[in-house]
Design a protein around this motif. Structure first.
Motif, PDB file in Angstrom:
ATOM      1  N   GLU A 242       8.638  -4.071  -7.645  1.00 18.32           N
ATOM      2  CA  GLU A 242       9.541  -5.054  -8.255  1.00 18.32           C
ATOM      3  C   GLU A 242      10.739  -5.297  -7.355  1.00 18.32           C
ATOM      4  N   ILE A 243      11.272  -4.226  -6.780  1.00 17.53           N
ATOM      5  CA  ILE A 243      12.411  -4.370  -5.872  1.00 17.53           C
ATOM      6  C   ILE A 243      11.981  -5.092  -4.597  1.00 17.53           C
ATOM      7  N   VAL A 244      10.808  -4.763  -4.095  1.00 11.82           N
ATOM      8  CA  VAL A 244      10.289  -5.445  -2.904  1.00 11.82           C
ATOM      9  C   VAL A 244      10.231  -6.954  -3.152  1.00 11.82           C
ATOM     10  N   GLN A 245       9.688  -7.347  -4.294  1.00 10.55           N
ATOM     11  CA  GLN A 245       9.605  -8.778  -4.634  1.00 10.55           C
ATOM     12  C   GLN A 245      10.989  -9.390  -4.729  1.00 10.55           C
ATOM     13  N   GLU A 246      11.925  -8.665  -5.324  1.00  9.84           N
ATOM     14  CA  GLU A 246      13.300  -9.166  -5.452  1.00  9.84           C
ATOM     15  C   GLU A 246      13.937  -9.390  -4.087  1.00  9.84           C
ATOM     16  N   VAL A 247      13.743  -8.440  -3.183  1.00 12.78           N
ATOM     17  CA  VAL A 247      14.316  -8.567  -1.831  1.00 12.78           C
ATOM     18  C   VAL A 247      13.707  -9.773  -1.114  1.00 12.78           C
ATOM     19  N   PHE A 248      12.387  -9.944  -1.206  1.00  8.46           N
ATOM     20  CA  PHE A 248      11.737 -11.088  -0.563  1.00  8.46           C
ATOM     21  C   PHE A 248      12.198 -12.410  -1.186  1.00  8.46           C
TER      22      PHE A 248
ATOM     23  N   GLN B 135       0.800  -1.225   0.000  1.00  9.00           N
ATOM     24  CA  GLN B 135       0.000   0.000   0.000  1.00  9.00           C
ATOM     25  C   GLN B 135       0.836   1.281   0.000  1.00  9.00           C
ATOM     26  N   SER B 136       2.150   1.161   0.167  1.00  6.80           N
ATOM     27  CA  SER B 136       2.998   2.350   0.245  1.00  6.80           C
ATOM     28  C   SER B 136       3.249   2.942  -1.128  1.00  6.80           C
TER      29      SER B 136
END
Length: 188
Positions: free
Chosen positions: A40-46, A33-34
């Motif tokens: 895409e980067i969030v998914q990569e980090v996870f 929600q942010s």
């Protein structure tokens, strides 16, 4: 989420206080929600469990670094590192140092979260064992290797004419002689 907020505040007030950097810790829905968070980067980090830095973009004139916060081996949240307002140039000049601070912060948060979970699990097990020990009709005592009474049931406490709550945490010498304790240790 509140759990991570206390760590975020602590890191900002103590670790990043005199730096040009600021951190936010986000997890799950907060990340989705942010606005301004690169999904895409969030998914990569996870997926990778690795830090990723995003350069300046159309949306902002500063870079953001994404750090995984892991509990065990699982990424549970992301720490975002970005510059404080009007300190973007100083932030860029000190990015290597700030990233090291952020990495140290992530490690501290991950270890703290894991410790809190283990404490909760320990307390649950302790409550269950205490219930179990309380229904035993035979005298029972659980003692650590170094001779400290960890648990004792009411039956044994009454035999030695002391309160159970007083005996827990005391040396086993309160209920056994040193020779008896040495014999018990040799048998385990």
């Amino acid at each position: 989420m509140l759990l991570y907020k206390k760590y975020e505040e602590s890191l900002n007030n103590e670790l990043f206080y005199n730096t040009p950097g600021l951190i936010e810790i986000k997890m799950g829905n907060e990340l989705i929600q942010s606005s301004g968070v690169n999904q895409e980067i969030v998914q990569e980090v996870f997926q990778t469990g690795m830090q990723v830095s995003e350069g300046k973009s159309e949306m902002r004139n500063f870079s953001v670094s994404y750090f995984p916060i892991k509990s065990g081996f699982k990424v549970e949240a992301i720490l975002l590192l970005f510059p404080k307002e009007n300190r973007e140039n100083e932030f860029d000049e000190n990015i290597v140092y700030l990233e090291k601070l952020a990495l140290a912060g992530c490690n501290w948060v991950g270890i703290s979260i894991e410790n809190e979970r283990q404490k909760k699990e320990y307390e649950l097990v302790k409550v269950e064992l205490t219930k179990l020990f309380s229904i035993l009709t035979q005298p029972f005592c659980l003692v650590s290797r170094d001779g400290v009474i960890q648990e004792i049931n009411d039956h044994l406490a009454s035999v030695v004419q002391k309160r159970r709550s007083i005996l827990i945490g005391e040396k086993v010498s309160q209920i056994l002689t040193n020779d008896s304790w040495d014999i018990v240790k040799q048998q385990t």
